[in-house]
Structure formats: structure tokens, C-alpha cells
Design an enzyme around this catalytic site. Structure first.
Site, PDB file in Angstrom:
ATOM      1  N   ARG A 100      26.785  43.766  94.733  1.00 17.07           N
ATOM      2  CA  ARG A 100      27.983  44.269  94.781  1.00 17.07           C
ATOM      3  C   ARG A 100      28.164  45.209  95.963  1.00 17.07           C
ATOM      4  NH1 ARG A 100      29.481  49.200  95.726  1.00 17.07           N
ATOM      5  NH2 ARG A 100      31.493  49.884  94.911  1.00 17.07           N
ATOM      6  N   HIS A 105      30.644  46.149 101.047  1.00 20.92           N
ATOM      7  CA  HIS A 105      30.422  46.726 102.517  1.00 20.92           C
ATOM      8  C   HIS A 105      29.846  45.595 103.604  1.00 20.92           C
ATOM      9  CE1 HIS A 105      30.692  50.647 100.592  1.00 20.92           C
ATOM     10  NE2 HIS A 105      29.925  50.440  99.747  1.00 20.92           N
TER      11      HIS A 105
END
Length: 139
Positions: A100, A105
Site C-alpha cells: 500500500r 508513495h
């Protein structure tokens, strides 16, 4: 005891995200990688599915007054420690929690083949998580 309504809303959302991702399996990996609509929507729905699992875990931890998680990976460690999920599921979901972070990111260098393979091979882990959560609260 965990609020059943909150859990059911999140479980229903997770079911919808998994259903969408199941639809992606009809595409070949090459089709997936070449089409920004397919891979972009898939990445977002995978992110949301993982967020749902994290939210469900956090809700249970909070309501059951288990120790506070330090990281998203820790959520699944705590659920395992308290016999909510199995060791195998803990490992898989912990890896998803780490992934995730990549989706959120490190999207610039995201390996689309890896995302495709996760969708094709690992959605059953999320289904297993849902079944475990339901069984834990409705034995």
C-alpha cells in the site's frame, strides 16, 4: 465488542473493490500494462481494498482494546497475536500493507507487472480476511 455496523460497511466496500479487481483478470498482462485506464483504476481500487483491510483491523484493535499498532503491518501482527487471523494471512496482509505504501508513495516507479500479478494471485487473501472477520464476530 466491535461495532458490527461499522465492520459491515467496510466489509461491503471491500467486497465491491474485490469485485472490480476480479473484472481486471479478464485482461492479459500486456493489455493491462498498455492501458492507463485499466492499470490506473486497478491501482486505485487495490489501494482502497488494502485501506479497507487496514481500517477493519484498526477498528477491531481499538474496540477490543488490543495493543496499539505502530505501523500498518503491525495491525495484522496484532490480529494474529489475538487469534483473529492465521499466521499465513498475517504474512500476506502485512505484505499488502507494505505494498500500500508503494502504491501511495512510490507510484512513479511502480512495477505494473507486479500489481497485475497481485490482482491475479492475491485477492483470495482479502476474501479470506473477510471470512475470518465475519467468523470471529459471528461464530
Amino acid at each position: 465488542m466491535a461495532n458490527e455496523d461499522i465492520l459491515m460497511v467496510r466489509l461491503n466496500k471491500l467486497t465491491g473493490y474485490i469485485s472490480f479487481l476480479d473484472g481486471i483478470k479478464k485482461y492479459t498482462e500486456i493489455e493491462y500494462i498498455k492501458d492507463p485506464f485499466i492499470y490506473g483504476s486497478s491501482e486505485r481500487f487495490l489501494h482502497l481494498a488494502i485501506e479497507c483491510a487496514i481500517d477493519i483491523g484498526n477498528h477491531i484493535i481499538s474496540d477490543m482494546r488490543y495493543r496499539k499498532p505502530e505501523t500498518n503491518r503491525d495491525i495484522f501482527e496484532i490480529l494474529y497475536e489475538n487469534e483473529v487471523i492465521s499466521l499465513e494471512l498475517k504474512e500476506s496482509l502485512s505484505n499488502m500493507a507494505s505494498f500500500r505504501n508503494i502504491l501511495v508513495h512510490d507510484y512513479i516507479k511502480l512495477d505494473r507487472s507486479l500489481v497485475y500479478n497481485i490482482i491475479v494471485e492475491n485477492l483470495d487473501d482479502l476474501r479470506s480476511f473477510m471470512k475470518k472477520i465475519i467468523a470471529y464476530f459471528k461464530p
